[in-house]
Design a protein around this motif. Structure first.
Motif, PDB file in Angstrom:
ATOM      1  N   ALA A  51      50.435  34.331  36.337  1.00 58.28           N
ATOM      2  CA  ALA A  51      50.157  35.899  36.333  1.00 58.28           C
ATOM      3  C   ALA A  51      48.603  36.486  36.238  1.00 58.28           C
ATOM      4  O   ALA A  51      48.641  37.171  36.808  1.00 58.28           O
ATOM      5  CB  ALA A  51      50.732  36.420  34.897  1.00 58.28           C
ATOM      6  N   ILE A  52      47.949  35.434  35.662  1.00 55.47           N
ATOM      7  CA  ILE A  52      46.458  35.894  35.616  1.00 55.47           C
ATOM      8  C   ILE A  52      45.698  35.295  36.486  1.00 55.47           C
ATOM      9  O   ILE A  52      44.424  35.306  37.034  1.00 55.47           O
ATOM     10  CB  ILE A  52      45.790  35.978  34.175  1.00 55.47           C
ATOM     11  CG1 ILE A  52      45.852  34.524  33.740  1.00 55.47           C
ATOM     12  CG2 ILE A  52      46.623  36.697  33.384  1.00 55.47           C
ATOM     13  CD1 ILE A  52      45.132  34.186  32.275  1.00 55.47           C
ATOM     14  N   GLY A  53      46.147  34.042  37.268  1.00 53.92           N
ATOM     15  CA  GLY A  53      45.254  32.907  37.903  1.00 53.92           C
ATOM     16  C   GLY A  53      44.892  33.755  39.250  1.00 53.92           C
ATOM     17  O   GLY A  53      43.764  33.519  39.440  1.00 53.92           O
ATOM     18  N   ALA A  54      45.705  34.601  39.939  1.00 51.18           N
ATOM     19  CA  ALA A  54      45.471  35.094  40.999  1.00 51.18           C
ATOM     20  C   ALA A  54      44.146  36.234  40.838  1.00 51.18           C
ATOM     21  O   ALA A  54      43.365  36.358  41.594  1.00 51.18           O
ATOM     22  CB  ALA A  54      46.719  35.788  41.634  1.00 51.18           C
ATOM     23  N   GLY A 177      42.254  45.869  34.538  1.00 55.81           N
ATOM     24  CA  GLY A 177      43.687  45.813  34.448  1.00 55.81           C
ATOM     25  C   GLY A 177      43.942  44.249  34.106  1.00 55.81           C
ATOM     26  O   GLY A 177      45.080  43.946  34.268  1.00 55.81           O
ATOM     27  N   LEU A 178      42.942  43.418  34.064  1.00 57.78           N
ATOM     28  CA  LEU A 178      43.383  42.264  33.863  1.00 57.78           C
ATOM     29  C   LEU A 178      43.726  41.887  32.477  1.00 57.78           C
ATOM     30  O   LEU A 178      44.784  41.049  32.347  1.00 57.78           O
ATOM     31  CB  LEU A 178      41.938  41.371  33.868  1.00 57.78           C
ATOM     32  CG  LEU A 178      41.916  39.726  33.723  1.00 57.78           C
ATOM     33  CD1 LEU A 178      42.602  38.982  34.760  1.00 57.78           C
ATOM     34  CD2 LEU A 178      40.697  38.997  33.764  1.00 57.78           C
ATOM     35  N   PHE A 179      43.596  42.648  31.524  1.00 62.97           N
ATOM     36  CA  PHE A 179      44.009  42.289  30.059  1.00 62.97           C
ATOM     37  C   PHE A 179      45.295  43.283  29.663  1.00 62.97           C
ATOM     38  O   PHE A 179      46.264  42.679  28.931  1.00 62.97           O
ATOM     39  CB  PHE A 179      42.806  42.652  29.100  1.00 62.97           C
ATOM     40  CG  PHE A 179      41.655  41.735  29.224  1.00 62.97           C
ATOM     41  CD1 PHE A 179      41.729  40.390  28.917  1.00 62.97           C
ATOM     42  CD2 PHE A 179      40.635  42.221  29.980  1.00 62.97           C
ATOM     43  CE1 PHE A 179      40.539  39.367  29.054  1.00 62.97           C
ATOM     44  CE2 PHE A 179      39.460  41.337  29.927  1.00 62.97           C
ATOM     45  CZ  PHE A 179      39.491  40.029  29.673  1.00 62.97           C
ATOM     46  N   THR A 180      45.378  44.366  30.302  1.00 64.21           N
ATOM     47  CA  THR A 180      46.448  45.151  30.134  1.00 64.21           C
ATOM     48  C   THR A 180      46.488  46.268  31.388  1.00 64.21           C
ATOM     49  O   THR A 180      45.343  46.296  31.900  1.00 64.21           O
ATOM     50  CB  THR A 180      46.253  46.041  28.877  1.00 64.21           C
ATOM     51  OG1 THR A 180      47.367  46.974  28.553  1.00 64.21           O
ATOM     52  CG2 THR A 180      44.832  47.005  28.989  1.00 64.21           C
ATOM     53  N   MET A 198      36.151  46.486  40.915  1.00 65.92           N
ATOM     54  CA  MET A 198      36.760  45.423  40.540  1.00 65.92           C
ATOM     55  C   MET A 198      38.316  45.831  40.047  1.00 65.92           C
ATOM     56  O   MET A 198      39.247  44.912  40.237  1.00 65.92           O
ATOM     57  CB  MET A 198      36.168  44.845  39.246  1.00 65.92           C
ATOM     58  CG  MET A 198      36.615  43.286  39.107  1.00 65.92           C
ATOM     59  SD  MET A 198      35.821  42.623  37.406  1.00 65.92           S
ATOM     60  CE  MET A 198      34.131  42.327  37.825  1.00 65.92           C
ATOM     61  N   SER A 199      38.547  46.851  39.630  1.00 63.33           N
ATOM     62  CA  SER A 199      40.030  47.213  39.454  1.00 63.33           C
ATOM     63  C   SER A 199      40.814  47.173  40.715  1.00 63.33           C
ATOM     64  O   SER A 199      42.049  46.653  40.777  1.00 63.33           O
ATOM     65  CB  SER A 199      39.962  49.005  39.223  1.00 63.33           C
ATOM     66  OG  SER A 199      39.416  49.134  38.009  1.00 63.33           O
ATOM     67  N   TYR A 200      40.197  47.387  42.055  1.00 62.41           N
ATOM     68  CA  TYR A 200      40.869  47.369  43.231  1.00 62.41           C
ATOM     69  C   TYR A 200      40.968  45.750  43.751  1.00 62.41           C
ATOM     70  O   TYR A 200      41.901  45.561  44.349  1.00 62.41           O
ATOM     71  CB  TYR A 200      40.328  48.148  44.259  1.00 62.41           C
ATOM     72  CG  TYR A 200      40.398  49.789  43.872  1.00 62.41           C
ATOM     73  CD1 TYR A 200      41.582  50.307  44.144  1.00 62.41           C
ATOM     74  CD2 TYR A 200      39.452  50.333  43.247  1.00 62.41           C
ATOM     75  CE1 TYR A 200      41.792  51.697  43.683  1.00 62.41           C
ATOM     76  CE2 TYR A 200      39.267  51.733  42.646  1.00 62.41           C
ATOM     77  CZ  TYR A 200      40.740  52.465  43.144  1.00 62.41           C
ATOM     78  OH  TYR A 200      40.781  53.770  42.695  1.00 62.41           O
TER      79      TYR A 200
END
Length: 245
Positions: A51-54, A177-180, A198-200
Motif C-alpha cells: 500500500a505504501i511501498g509504491a 496523501g501518504l499518511f491519509t 509531491m502530492s501528484y
C-alpha cells in the motif's frame, strides 16, 4: 543555450562526482536501503508494504536527490567554481541544464535500481506496468534535482542547504496523501496539498498501483510533476548570479 556547452558542463559535474563516493552512495544506494528496511519493518503485513511501498518509491529518490544536489551545487558556489564559470561566456541555461543533465543521469540509475529492487527482490505487488512505476520514480528524482538546484541559490553554507529540507520537503511529505487521503484533510490543508508537486508524485504512483492501464489521472499527475521540475529549473536559472562584482 548551446548543446556543446551544456554537455561539457554535465561531463565536468560527473567527473567531480566520480571522486565523491559518499555522494554517489547517498544518491544510488540509500533509497534501496530504505525500501529494504521498509519491507522488513512490515514483514508480518505485506499488504501494508504494497500500500505504501509504491508511494515511497517516489518519495525516497526525491528526498535524496534534493539533499545531494543542493549540497553539491552549493559546494561549487563556496569553492569559487561557479563564480569562475559565470565569468565565462556561458549562458545560465547551459549551467543549470548541465547540472540537471548530470544529476539526471544518476537519477536514472537510482530510479532503475530502486524500482527493480522493490518489484523483483522485495515483491512489491502493483497492478500496472513496471515501466510506468519507473517513469514516475524518475520524474520524482528529477523534481528533487530541480528543487535542490533552486534552493542552493539561497543558502550560504552546506548547513543552510540541509536546513532548507524541513522547509521545502517535510510539508510536502505530510500533505502529499501518504499518511491519509488528501480529501480527508482540513479544506485549507487540502487546498495547499493541491499545489504541491509531491502530492501528484504520490497520486501517480497510486494510479500505477491500482490500475493495469494508463489512466487520464496518471497522465495528469506525470505531466504536472514534469512541468514543476521544468518550472523550478527555469527559476533556478533566473536566480543564478555572481556573488562578486
Amino acid at each position: 543555450m548551446t548543446p556543446n556547452r551544456t554537455l561539457a558542463t554535465a561531463a565536468r559535474v560527473l567527473r567531480q562526482l566520480r571522486h565523491d563516493p559518499r555522494s554517489i552512495a547517498l544518491m544510488i544506494l540509500v533509497p534501496c536501503v530504505m525500501l529494504l528496511l521498509l519491507r522488513y519493518v512490515f514483514d508480518g503485513s505485506p499488504h501494508t508494504f504494497d500500500a505504501i511501498g509504491a508511494s515511497l518509491l517516489g518519495v525516497f529518490p526525491l528526498i535524496t536527490m534534493f539533499l545531494v544536489t543542493s549540497i553539491a551545487t552549493l559546494r561549487e558556489r563556496t569553492s569559487g567554481t561557479l563564480e569562475r564559470l559565470l565569468a565565462m561566456p556561458l549562458a545560465k541555461g547551459d549551467l543549470i541544464a548541465g547540472y540537471a543533465l548530470a544529476f539526471g543521469a544518476l537519477a536514472v540509475i537510482q530510479s532503475a535500481l530502486a524500482t527493480g529492487l522493490a518489484l523483483w527482490a522485495l515483491g512489491l505487488d502493483v497492478t500496472g506496468s513496471a515501466w510506468l512505476l519507473l517513469l514516475v520514480a524518475l520524474l520524482d528524482a528529477l523534481l528533487g534535482t530541480a528543487l535542490g538546484l533552486f534552493v542552493s541559490a539561497f543558502a550560504a553554507s552546506e548547513l543552510q542547504a540541509v536546513q532548507f529540507m524541513p522547509a521545502v520537503i517535510f510539508p510536502q511529505l505530510l500533505l502529499c496523501g501518504l499518511f491519509t487521503p488528501r480529501d480527508n484533510m482540513q479544506p485549507v490543508l487540502e487546498a495547499i496539498s493541491n499545489v504541491l508537486p509531491m502530492s501528484y508524485a504520490v497520486d501517480g504512483m497510486n494510479e500505477v498501483l491500482r490500475h493495469p492501464d494508463i489512466t487520464g489521472d496518471f497522465v495528469r499527475d506525470a505531466v504536472i510533476v514534469a512541468a514543476c521540475a521544468l518550472l523550478v529549473l527555469a527559476l533556478g536559472a533566473a536566480t543564478l548570479r555572481r556573488r562578486t562584482p
